[in-house]
Design a protein around this motif. Structure first.
Motif, PDB file in Angstrom:
ATOM      1  N   ASN A   1      -3.894  -0.791  -3.055  1.00 53.73           N
ATOM      2  CA  ASN A   1      -4.168   0.822  -3.171  1.00 53.73           C
ATOM      3  C   ASN A   1      -5.648   0.731  -2.500  1.00 53.73           C
ATOM      4  O   ASN A   1      -6.053   1.627  -1.924  1.00 53.73           O
ATOM      5  N   THR A   2      -6.579  -0.167  -3.190  1.00 52.03           N
ATOM      6  CA  THR A   2      -8.119   0.173  -2.724  1.00 52.03           C
ATOM      7  C   THR A   2      -8.234  -0.295  -1.541  1.00 52.03           C
ATOM      8  O   THR A   2      -9.009   0.426  -0.542  1.00 52.03           O
TER       9      THR A   2
ATOM     10  N   SER B   1      -7.818   4.894   9.417  1.00 47.22           N
ATOM     11  CA  SER B   1      -6.545   5.294   9.937  1.00 47.22           C
ATOM     12  C   SER B   1      -5.615   4.082   9.901  1.00 47.22           C
ATOM     13  O   SER B   1      -5.895   3.078  10.622  1.00 47.22           O
ATOM     14  N   ALA B   2      -4.528   4.278   9.330  1.00 41.82           N
ATOM     15  CA  ALA B   2      -3.401   3.199   9.280  1.00 41.82           C
ATOM     16  C   ALA B   2      -2.271   3.642   8.963  1.00 41.82           C
ATOM     17  O   ALA B   2      -1.399   3.236   7.838  1.00 41.82           O
ATOM     18  N   SER B   3      -1.857   4.766   9.811  1.00 40.62           N
ATOM     19  CA  SER B   3      -0.595   5.287   9.411  1.00 40.62           C
ATOM     20  C   SER B   3       0.436   4.344   9.862  1.00 40.62           C
ATOM     21  O   SER B   3       1.569   4.639   9.378  1.00 40.62           O
TER      22      SER B   3
ATOM     23  N   TRP C   1       2.783   1.900   2.545  1.00 40.82           N
ATOM     24  CA  TRP C   1       1.497   1.818   1.801  1.00 40.82           C
ATOM     25  C   TRP C   1       1.222   3.032   1.085  1.00 40.82           C
ATOM     26  O   TRP C   1       1.278   4.270   1.587  1.00 40.82           O
ATOM     27  N   SER C   2       0.406   2.803   0.100  1.00 38.24           N
ATOM     28  CA  SER C   2      -0.210   4.167  -0.837  1.00 38.24           C
ATOM     29  C   SER C   2      -1.531   3.828  -1.475  1.00 38.24           C
ATOM     30  O   SER C   2      -1.797   2.494  -1.641  1.00 38.24           O
ATOM     31  N   ASN C   3      -2.202   4.712  -1.657  1.00 36.05           N
ATOM     32  CA  ASN C   3      -3.683   4.428  -2.305  1.00 36.05           C
ATOM     33  C   ASN C   3      -3.397   4.882  -3.557  1.00 36.05           C
ATOM     34  O   ASN C   3      -4.529   4.684  -4.507  1.00 36.05           O
TER      35      ASN C   3
ATOM     36  N   GLU D   1       9.419  -1.877  -2.666  1.00 38.50           N
ATOM     37  CA  GLU D   1       9.443  -1.067  -1.623  1.00 38.50           C
ATOM     38  C   GLU D   1       9.306  -1.324  -0.384  1.00 38.50           C
ATOM     39  O   GLU D   1       9.389  -0.863   0.648  1.00 38.50           O
ATOM     40  N   GLY D   2       9.126  -2.826  -0.101  1.00 35.12           N
ATOM     41  CA  GLY D   2       8.977  -3.285   1.213  1.00 35.12           C
ATOM     42  C   GLY D   2       7.720  -2.747   2.134  1.00 35.12           C
ATOM     43  O   GLY D   2       8.008  -2.204   3.165  1.00 35.12           O
ATOM     44  N   TRP D   3       6.559  -2.728   1.534  1.00 31.57           N
ATOM     45  CA  TRP D   3       5.418  -2.393   2.402  1.00 31.57           C
ATOM     46  C   TRP D   3       5.367  -3.289   3.538  1.00 31.57           C
ATOM     47  O   TRP D   3       5.269  -4.319   3.460  1.00 31.57           O
ATOM     48  N   THR D   4       4.844  -2.548   4.651  1.00 38.23           N
ATOM     49  CA  THR D   4       4.788  -3.477   5.951  1.00 38.23           C
ATOM     50  C   THR D   4       3.635  -4.541   5.774  1.00 38.23           C
ATOM     51  O   THR D   4       2.473  -4.321   5.140  1.00 38.23           O
ATOM     52  N   GLY D   5       4.104  -5.664   6.349  1.00 38.48           N
ATOM     53  CA  GLY D   5       3.271  -6.768   6.190  1.00 38.48           C
ATOM     54  C   GLY D   5       2.919  -7.425   4.864  1.00 38.48           C
ATOM     55  O   GLY D   5       2.448  -8.644   4.676  1.00 38.48           O
ATOM     56  N   ILE D   6       3.821  -7.131   3.872  1.00 37.06           N
ATOM     57  CA  ILE D   6       3.630  -7.708   2.584  1.00 37.06           C
ATOM     58  C   ILE D   6       4.945  -8.563   2.063  1.00 37.06           C
ATOM     59  O   ILE D   6       6.015  -8.016   2.444  1.00 37.06           O
TER      60      ILE D   6
END
Length: 681
Positions: free
Chosen positions: A31-32, A39-41, A46-48, A56-61
């Motif tokens: 989050n941080t 800019s990281a659309s 991803w969420s802050n 949830e399968g975040w990109t690159g994780i």
């Protein structure tokens, strides 16, 4: 119903796999990271604020169980205008941020990733020298720092990377030698296009894939290794194989053989003895001359670079210490003091002895080195008499009292030369002998007088006379942060949001200096808004550093109660333990005070504890807006407030090991300050 029972059991078995919950520390770190990116659309999912990166399968994780073990954001174009993320999941095995445009330097959090195997940050805009942060990374096998702007020598802790197989440092600005890499199990090494010098170690020349072009290697052959000394240097064999003492001349006997022995072996021994004596004499003379000329060269180098002199801990035994002090002329005008204070220097008895000892060494007038017991530690600042201070404070008049705490009262002192200082009258436990009290006071002042940082309150003098113990500081006319925020003085104008961010940043820099520059690290142990002093430009100065040692055991409970008025960390409550990370926790509370304008503990409110009331709302945007100090009148950037709250949340984590070091806090606040300066919301 019985037919449905197997289906229910099947669902229960599958449920842990379907509902993947990510470790909260990893969620907070991601989050941080995301909130700090401009800019990281393209980072889908991803969420802050919260979320489930593993489920949830975040990109690159990628995850193993509930822990994030891999981040691959290579070639994403997400670094433009962004510093390298300072907070990262602690259990990473692979980290790939290559081919982006991140700037800044490597975060200290990497040093704590004992599971890290692969680190690739090549192709960014990172700069500065590498910190000595690689000692605890035993599994790291691949490092790629290529195509950045790193500079300086390679850190010594590189030599601890016992699993390192591949290292790519090409196209940087590294300097010095690569000797630290000699004993690593490398199979692939690229140091092309740097500024390395010296000789390439023979061990590295045997690497199959080794590239070293574009450096300043020494073209001459390296010097031969020194020969090992004889196992038994006290005896040497003669021609007959008999062991003879080399300084003993054999007696003269008849016979050709003996005569030959006398003129050959015996004569050679005599010549050897003479040459040895002359050689030893020459070496001793050289060393004495060199000692006389360079007796304090190390300290001179430190002072010339204005590097912090190590703090010497109070030595309970009478072990001898080497302590550097300035000369009397230097004492009259402290080189680091912004006040430029000049005052009479009273010479103590042991200083007189030391001056007599060194009266022939006038060439040492800039700095002198003395060997003394710890009880004779001499502060490197001005010495005042009680009479001086009585005159300056109006006999310690109540009208000149500007503060009071556990250590004693603080007086405003105005001297004949126009200088105005703050005089802290120290209450030291009187149960000990006067000599022990004197030793403790001088040792403490000796330590804290060596603290020199723009955001640490400067010690400019002291008094130890007639049983009185006083410390003189630079005076900051705007008082403390506590007064600005909580005392409701009409003469104090409200602090704008920008100023609050800068106060937090300056305080963080002062703590970073105490924690990570001072050697040994200095824990403040009394960090609160009352000890953050503001100068005429509202720059913060951390005060009362290093005074905890002056509190007697009988007063420790009162000290802890003083700290406990809203500043009690979880570890203090559980075990009374106070560490560097406790300072970080208290800094988080000070940041909360800056955001809310509230006291850490307020009996007049239904929610008396500020931490307990505010912490659950730090990641709730609507609730966070309602928490903000009303004197700001809603004038603050929403994104800056959110980023500020993220740093607070990190500092206030209940487990000390999850709180960031102050260097990372500084990095985060620098980004906020830059955003404010550039007018970004």
């Amino acid at each position: 119903m019985r037919q449905l029972l197997p289906f229910f059991i099947f669902c229960l078995v599958l449920s842990p796999t379907v509902d993947s919950s990510t470790d909260q520390a990893d969620v907070t770190a991601l989050n941080t990271m995301f909130s700090g990116l401009n800019s990281a659309s393209q980072l889908s999912g991803w969420s802050n604020n919260g979320g489930d990166p593993c489920g949830e399968g975040w990109t690159g994780i990628n995850c193993s169980g509930s822990q994030v073990t891999k981040i691959d954001l290579s070639n994403n174009g997400i670094g433009q205008g962004n510093q390298f993320p300072y907070q990262l999941p602690p259990n990473l095995e692979r980290l790939d941020f290559s081919r982006n445009t991140f700037s800044g330097d490597l975060p200290y959090s990497i040093s704590q990733m004992s599971t890290l195997k692969y680190l690739n940050i090549g192709g960014n805009q990172l700069q500065g020298s590498l910190s000595d942060m690689f000692a605890n990374l035993p599994r790291l096998s691949t490092i790629n720092f290529s195509n950045n702007n790193f500079s300086g020598d390679l850190p010594e802790s590189f030599g601890s990377l016992s699993s390192l197989k591949k290292l790519d440092l090409q196209n940087n600005q590294f300097t010095g030698t690569i000797d630290v890499l000699a004993k690593l199990p490398l199979g692939d090494l690229n140091v092309d296009n740097n500024h390395f010098s010296g000789w390439i170690p023979d061990q590295l020349k045997n690497i199959n894939n080794f590239r070293s072009d574009g450096n300043s290697w020494n073209a001459e052959p390296p010097p031969p290794p020194s020969k090992p000394s004889s196992k038994n240097p006290s005896h040497t064999p003669t021609r007959q194989g008999r062991k003879t003492n080399p300084v003993h001349v054999p007696p003269t006997t008849k016979g050709g053989n003996n005569s030959s022995s006398k003129t050959g072996v015996g004569g050679g021994l005599i010549v050897g003895v003479i040459l040895s004596v002359l050689g030893v004499g020459a070496v001793l003379a050289f060393l004495l001359i060199r000692r006389k000329k360079n007796r304090f060269s190390g300290m001179e180098k430190l002072e010339s670079k204005q590097v912090f002199t190590p703090l010497y801990p109070v030595n309970e035994t009478n072990e001898l210490k080497i302590i550097g002090i300035p000369s009397e002329s230097t004492l009259q005008t402290p080189p680091h003091s912004p006040m430029g204070l000049k005052h009479r220097h009273n010479t103590t008895d042991y200083e007189k002895d030391e001056q007599l000892e060194n009266k022939d060494n006038n060439e040492f007038s800039d700095h002198k080195t003395i060997v003394m017991e710890s009880r004779k530690s001499v502060p490197i600042c001005n010495v005042y008499s009680v009479a001086d201070l009585q005159m300056a404070t109006g006999s310690f008049s109540a009208d000149n009292v500007i503060g009071e705490g556990l250590f004693g009262r603080v007086y405003r002192a105005e001297f004949d030369d126009g200088k105005v200082l703050a005089v802290k009258k120290i209450n030291i436990c009187t149960q000990k002998k006067q000599e022990e009290v004197e030793e403790k006071f001088l040792a403490t002042v000796s330590n804290i007088s060596r603290l020199h940082h723009p955001n640490v309150s400067e010690v400019v003098g002291y008094c130890s006379e007639h049983g009185q113990h006083l410390i003189l500081y630079e005076l900051h006319e705007n008082g403390s942060l506590e007064e600005f925020l909580h005392l409701g003085d009409d003469s104090k104008y409200p602090l704008s949001w920008n100023i609050r961010v800068m106060i937090a940043l300056g305080t963080a820099r002062g703590l970073e200096y105490l924690h990570q520059v001072c050697s040994p690290a200095l824990v403040h142990m009394n960090l609160k808004s009352a000890n953050i002093l503001l100068d005429a430009e509202l720059n913060p100065h951390v005060s009362d550093c290093g005074l905890y040692n002056l509190v007697g055991n009988a007063d420790r409970q009162a000290f802890d109660l003083d700290i406990g008025c809203g500043y009690t960390s979880p570890e203090m409550t559980m075990s009374g333990e106070y560490t560097l990370k406790t300072d970080v926790y208290n800094f988080g509370i000070i940041m909360l005070e800056l955001v809310t304008g509230r006291k850490p503990f307020d009996r007049q409110r239904s929610q008396q504890s500020l931490v307990r009331w505010a912490t659950p709302q730090l990641h709730d945007i609507d609730a966070l807006d309602k928490m903000v100090d009303p004197t700001l009148r809603g004038i603050y950037p929403a994104k800056s407030l959110s980023g500020f709250a993220d740093v607070i949340a990190l500092c206030l984590q209940s487990e000390p090991e999850f709180r960031p070091p102050m260097s990372e806090v500084v990095q985060a606040l620098v980004r906020l300050a830059q955003r404010e300066k550039n007018g970004l919301s």
